[in-house]
Design an enzyme around this catalytic site. Structure first.
Site, mmCIF file in Angstrom:
data_model
loop_
_atom_site.group_PDB
_atom_site.id
_atom_site.type_symbol
_atom_site.label_atom_id
_atom_site.label_comp_id
_atom_site.label_asym_id
_atom_site.label_seq_id
_atom_site.Cartn_x
_atom_site.Cartn_y
_atom_site.Cartn_z
ATOM 1 N N MET A 267 12.192 -30.742 10.120
ATOM 2 C CA MET A 267 12.904 -31.583 9.160
ATOM 3 C C MET A 267 12.035 -32.721 8.610
ATOM 4 O O MET A 267 12.509 -33.539 7.834
ATOM 5 C CB MET A 267 14.174 -32.156 9.810
ATOM 6 C CG MET A 267 15.225 -31.119 10.086
ATOM 7 S SD MET A 267 15.981 -30.545 8.543
ATOM 8 C CE MET A 267 17.099 -29.305 9.199
ATOM 9 N N ASN B 25 22.361 -33.852 12.964
ATOM 10 C CA ASN B 25 22.273 -34.347 14.338
ATOM 11 C C ASN B 25 20.845 -34.532 14.844
ATOM 12 O O ASN B 25 20.608 -35.291 15.776
ATOM 13 C CB ASN B 25 23.038 -33.324 15.218
ATOM 14 C CG ASN B 25 22.760 -33.486 16.687
ATOM 15 O OD1 ASN B 25 23.282 -34.394 17.337
ATOM 16 N ND2 ASN B 25 21.935 -32.605 17.247
ATOM 17 N N ILE C 251 16.857 -35.480 15.561
ATOM 18 C CA ILE C 251 16.010 -36.685 15.476
ATOM 19 C C ILE C 251 14.574 -36.295 15.830
ATOM 20 O O ILE C 251 14.351 -35.462 16.704
ATOM 21 C CB ILE C 251 16.437 -37.822 16.451
ATOM 22 C CG1 ILE C 251 16.847 -37.265 17.819
ATOM 23 C CG2 ILE C 251 17.474 -38.721 15.848
ATOM 24 C CD1 ILE C 251 16.916 -38.326 18.905
ATOM 25 N N TYR D 65 13.418 -46.200 15.424
ATOM 26 C CA TYR D 65 14.634 -45.375 15.568
ATOM 27 C C TYR D 65 15.841 -46.110 14.991
ATOM 28 O O TYR D 65 16.631 -45.560 14.217
ATOM 29 C CB TYR D 65 14.822 -45.079 17.058
ATOM 30 C CG TYR D 65 16.111 -44.388 17.458
ATOM 31 C CD1 TYR D 65 16.271 -43.025 17.252
ATOM 32 C CD2 TYR D 65 17.148 -45.094 18.059
ATOM 33 C CE1 TYR D 65 17.445 -42.385 17.636
ATOM 34 C CE2 TYR D 65 18.318 -44.465 18.445
ATOM 35 C CZ TYR D 65 18.462 -43.115 18.237
ATOM 36 O OH TYR D 65 19.636 -42.479 18.619
ATOM 37 N N ALA E 74 15.937 -48.447 12.776
ATOM 38 C CA ALA E 74 15.857 -48.541 11.314
ATOM 39 C C ALA E 74 16.395 -47.278 10.659
ATOM 40 O O ALA E 74 17.140 -47.335 9.670
ATOM 41 C CB ALA E 74 14.401 -48.768 10.896
ATOM 42 N N ILE F 220 24.085 -40.901 26.289
ATOM 43 C CA ILE F 220 24.607 -39.562 26.601
ATOM 44 C C ILE F 220 23.578 -38.842 27.492
ATOM 45 O O ILE F 220 22.367 -38.990 27.286
ATOM 46 C CB ILE F 220 24.827 -38.738 25.301
ATOM 47 C CG1 ILE F 220 25.593 -39.557 24.237
ATOM 48 C CG2 ILE F 220 25.543 -37.417 25.599
ATOM 49 C CD1 ILE F 220 26.970 -40.002 24.596
ATOM 50 N N ASP F 221 24.076 -37.994 28.405
ATOM 51 C CA ASP F 221 23.181 -37.443 29.444
ATOM 52 C C ASP F 221 22.339 -36.242 29.007
ATOM 53 O O ASP F 221 22.215 -35.255 29.739
ATOM 54 C CB ASP F 221 23.997 -37.082 30.695
ATOM 55 C CG ASP F 221 24.957 -35.917 30.459
ATOM 56 O OD1 ASP F 221 25.057 -35.420 29.308
ATOM 57 O OD2 ASP F 221 25.617 -35.492 31.433
ATOM 58 N N THR F 222 21.729 -36.304 27.817
ATOM 59 C CA THR F 222 20.839 -35.199 27.420
ATOM 60 C C THR F 222 19.482 -35.392 28.122
ATOM 61 O O THR F 222 19.101 -36.523 28.435
ATOM 62 C CB THR F 222 20.627 -35.170 25.890
ATOM 63 O OG1 THR F 222 19.968 -36.367 25.479
ATOM 64 C CG2 THR F 222 21.949 -35.072 25.147
#
Ligand code: NDP
Length: 288
Positions: free
Chosen positions: A87, A113, A115, A177, A179, A212-214
């Site tokens: 991306m 979604n 990043i 991040y 920003a 979040i637990d990723t």
């Protein structure tokens, strides 16, 4: 001044959104999920598959996407496919939407979604890193939205934008991040107003997530954040639910934004050293 404001007020008043979520709402829907080779995106793909949606997943790592697609088929997806690429390149972002158009002839939900990689540390002065991160985390979201809009207008569909508390209340060690996440709020919340004024029946849901637990998030910040992370499976379901209900914002876990805004106010008002010593967040930058 008053007449346009009254018009806007009436448009908001008569704007109809479903009140209750039912998983049947997603059956047969055509959904793109970006950043779906791992983490929250992967879990969203599985929920959508279980609900009987058509899913198109994307990320860079083909081998992982292949496995996600196989699992989606096992779970009962109406159909499942992937497109791999980065991306960082807006042409690729547009290509993903074209793939949905060529395959399905339309689109019901666009879940943005993904990043790009950044660091958790003091800002290092690298302007090129910010430019690259804006391409990945922000401009590709805009490019996909522009390309998907004719299809979403036709289906009266949903745009779901995954953001963060760092996009509402900036803390230290995540300047690039943060920003990119603030940019998402500025662009998509403004666009939502325009849709309401112009009676464009495409919903925009901005998702403000806490910790979040990723695997990737835990690896990056678990040494610094002492609060327990929330489960990615539940988070993924809440994102889909909010999108289907056409909510303007999701705050997950509940109350996170109030807490962060209070923290932001505190950071501005109170001596930082004192604040960090009383906070449940124990900021420790990771080595570069
Ligand atoms: P992950 O790091 O687990 O997943 C990121 C996804 O993006 C992966 O599928 C990755 O796959 C893909 N990706 C990375 N770089 C690129 C690129 N250049 N082009 C295309 N795809 C790329 O993230 P999370 O699941 O933790 O986060 C998902 C969303 O939730 C993000 O928007 C994040 O900001 C937000 N969020 C998460 C929080 C958390 O604590 N987990 C907290 C607040 C917000 P691949 O490497 O194969 O390309």
């Amino acid at each position: 001044v008053i007449l346009p404001l009254m018009g806007l007020g009436l448009a908001v008043y008569f704007y109809s959104a479903p009140e209750n979520f039912n998983e049947e709402m997603l059956r047969g829907k055509r959904v793109i999920v970006t950043g779906a080779s791992s983490g929250i995106g992967e879990q969203m793909a599985y929920h959508l598959a279980r609900m009987g949606a058509h899913v198109l997943v994307t990320a860079r790592t083909e081998a992982k996407l292949q496995k996600v697609v196989e699992r989606c088929r096992e779970l009962g997806a109406a159909s499942a496919r992937f497109v791999s690429g980065s991306m960082e390149d807006t042409a690729f972002a547009e290509e993903v939407v074209k793939e949905a158009e060529n395959t399905w002839g339309g689109l019901d939900m666009l879940i943005l979604n993904h990043i790009g990689h950044s660091y958790f540390n003091y800002f290092d002065g690298d302007v090129d890193h910010i430019r690259k991160l804006l391409e990945t985390n922000f401009l590709s979201y805009v490019a996909m939205t522009v390309t998907a809009l004719p299809m979403l207008k036709e289906s009266e569909g949903n745009i779901v934008v995954v953001s963060s508390v760092a996009g509402k209340a900036p803390g230290p060690f995540a300047a690039p991040y943060s920003a990119t996440k603030f940019a998402l709020d500025g662009f998509f919340s403004s666009l939502r107003h325009e849709f309401i004024i112009e009676n464009v029946n495409v919903s925009i849901t901005l998702c403000i997530l806490g910790y979040i637990d990723t695997d990737n998030a835990m690896q990056a910040v678990s040494h610094a954040i002492k609060v327990a992370p929330s489960p990615k499976e539940e988070c993924a379901l809440e994102i889909i639910r909010s999108g289907a209900l056409r909510q303007h914002e999701l705050h997950y876990p509940p109350g996170i934004v109030n807490g962060m805004l209070l923290l932001r106010w505190s950071v501005e008002k109170i001596n930082l050293t004192f604040l960090y010593s009383i906070s449940s967040l124990n900021f420790v930058p990771s080595p570069l």
